[in-house]
Design a protein around this motif. Structure first.
Motif, short mmCIF file in Angstrom:
data_model
loop_
_atom_site.label_atom_id
_atom_site.label_comp_id
_atom_site.label_asym_id
_atom_site.label_seq_id
_atom_site.Cartn_x
_atom_site.Cartn_y
_atom_site.Cartn_z
N THR A 268 -5.12 0.75 5.84
CA THR A 268 -6.03 1.39 4.89
C THR A 268 -7.48 1.21 5.35
O THR A 268 -8.31 2.12 5.22
CB THR A 268 -5.86 0.81 3.48
N THR B 160 0.82 -1.21 0.00
CA THR B 160 0.00 0.00 0.00
C THR B 160 0.86 1.26 0.00
O THR B 160 1.97 1.28 0.52
CB THR B 160 -0.93 0.02 1.23
N THR C 43 -2.84 -3.15 4.25
CA THR C 43 -4.26 -3.35 3.96
C THR C 43 -5.12 -2.97 5.15
O THR C 43 -6.13 -2.26 5.02
CB THR C 43 -4.52 -4.83 3.60
N GLU D 255 -6.18 1.78 -2.45
CA GLU D 255 -4.74 1.92 -2.33
C GLU D 255 -4.14 2.34 -3.67
O GLU D 255 -4.70 2.07 -4.73
CB GLU D 255 -4.10 0.60 -1.91
#
Length: 341
Positions: free
Chosen positions: A175, A83, A172, A251
């Motif tokens: 995010t 990301t 992940t 992302e």
């Protein structure tokens, strides 16, 4: 690998000739994408250039921590994948160095915007939307309703059926945390994370692990980037992919050259090569369903259609900053992870 050699042999040989790297050199690659994609990128670059690649695969949060720990004596040359938020944080902290690739004019605006926001210390290589997937067989066997929104995952019947990664180790999951704060506002976003915590069966280290577990039938719902859920579905597992109704974050997977790289020339050659259509098309060989950053690259027809997903205006500058990341992670550690389940 033989099929890859035949498929890409001519273009890769031409790239090697253009870069003048037929002699054997070396480079250390830190990779934060899926393992098979990392291996394919490393081996294909070796074939293209004759440069030996020492590749290590870790999640983006782990890689960021490693680069920071090694800053006084850098051991890596290039960080590819993962990301964009930790790449932006690394740029802010001076852990990566400025580089403007001659491939830049072939890239989508969002990839260049990622570079400009970081003083050209990183660049976008792919994009993908956050969501979740669930095992339809397990959902049916447990008489669970079909989820379609983020808030559906808070229902008491999903207790013990949801899995996500730990935001301290996984880009992940960070995010996810940052997206909930932006979708619902900070107070309600953290209330959401607390409610979700009550239904979580495990926080994994890797961001894609929850949907892999769902594919194997070890977990029902995995909060992941949607392309990771698509990979499980395309591989034949009973996974349904969900773009949550409230909207979702996304992302910009990124690439950075590590400040103080010991093999800088080789790092720049990898950087340029990784932005080429030939290199980005390798994603199709391993069922990686992100949207590539080169306009001339191929996108799988199975990839999530970003134009059909309700994407929020994700604030990469704010949530990609070191201070904001530290603040949100500390708040999650203190207010969410310590709660009983």
């Amino acid at each position: 690998m033989k099929s890859i050699k035949f498929a890409f042999g001519i273009s890769l040989f031409a790239f090697a000739a253009a870069t003048g790297s037929a002699h054997a050199d070396k480079m250390t690659l830190y990779c934060s994408a899926q393992e098979d994609w990392c291996q394919l990128m490393a081996r294909s670059f070796e074939e293209a250039t004759g440069i030996d690649v020492n590749m290590t695969r870790k999640s983006s949060g782990e890689t960021f921590a490693q680069i920071r720990a090694e800053s006084a004596n850098p051991k890596g040359d290039v960080w590819w994948g993962g990301t964009g938020d930790p790449h932006l944080q690394a740029a802010e902290e001076g852990l990566t160095q400025e580089y403007v690739s001659p491939m830049r004019d072939q890239l989508h605006d969002w990839a260049i915007s990622q570079a400009e926001s970081a003083g050209n210390r990183t660049i976008g290589i792919y994009s993908g939307a956050l969501g979740y997937g669930y095992n339809t067989d397990l959902a049916s066997a447990n008489n669970l309703p079909e989820p379609s929104c983020w808030k559906d995952l808070l229902k008491p019947e999903y207790k013990g059926h949801v899995q996500m990664a730990n935001p301290n180790s996984s880009g992940t999951a960070y995010t996810t945390l940052a997206s909930m704060v932006q979708i619902f506002g900070e107070d309600e976003g953290f209330e959401f994370m607390k409610g979700l915590h009550a239904n979580i069966n495990q926080y994994t280290k890797s961001g894609s692990a929850p949907i892999k577990a769902a594919g194997r039938g070890e977990n029902t719902i995995g909060i992941v980037f949607m392309h990771d859920a698509v990979k499980q579905a395309v591989s034949g597992f009973p996974i349904k992919v969900v773009a949550p109704c409230e909207g979702t974050g996304y992302e910009i997977g990124s690439m950075s050259i590590i400040d103080g790289a010991r093999n800088l020339d080789e790092a720049k050659k990898f950087y340029d090569w990784a932005l080429s259509p030939e290199a980005q098309n390798l994603a199709l060989e391993v069922n990686a369903f992100q949207v590539p950053s080169n306009k001339n690259s191929e996108t799988s027809p199975s990839a999530p259609d970003m134009s059909q997903i309700k994407l929020i205006d994700y604030d990469f500058a704010k949530y990609g900053s070191s201070d904001e990341r530290k603040r949100l992670l500390q708040k999650w550690d203190e207010e969410v992870s310590t709660l009983p389940q």
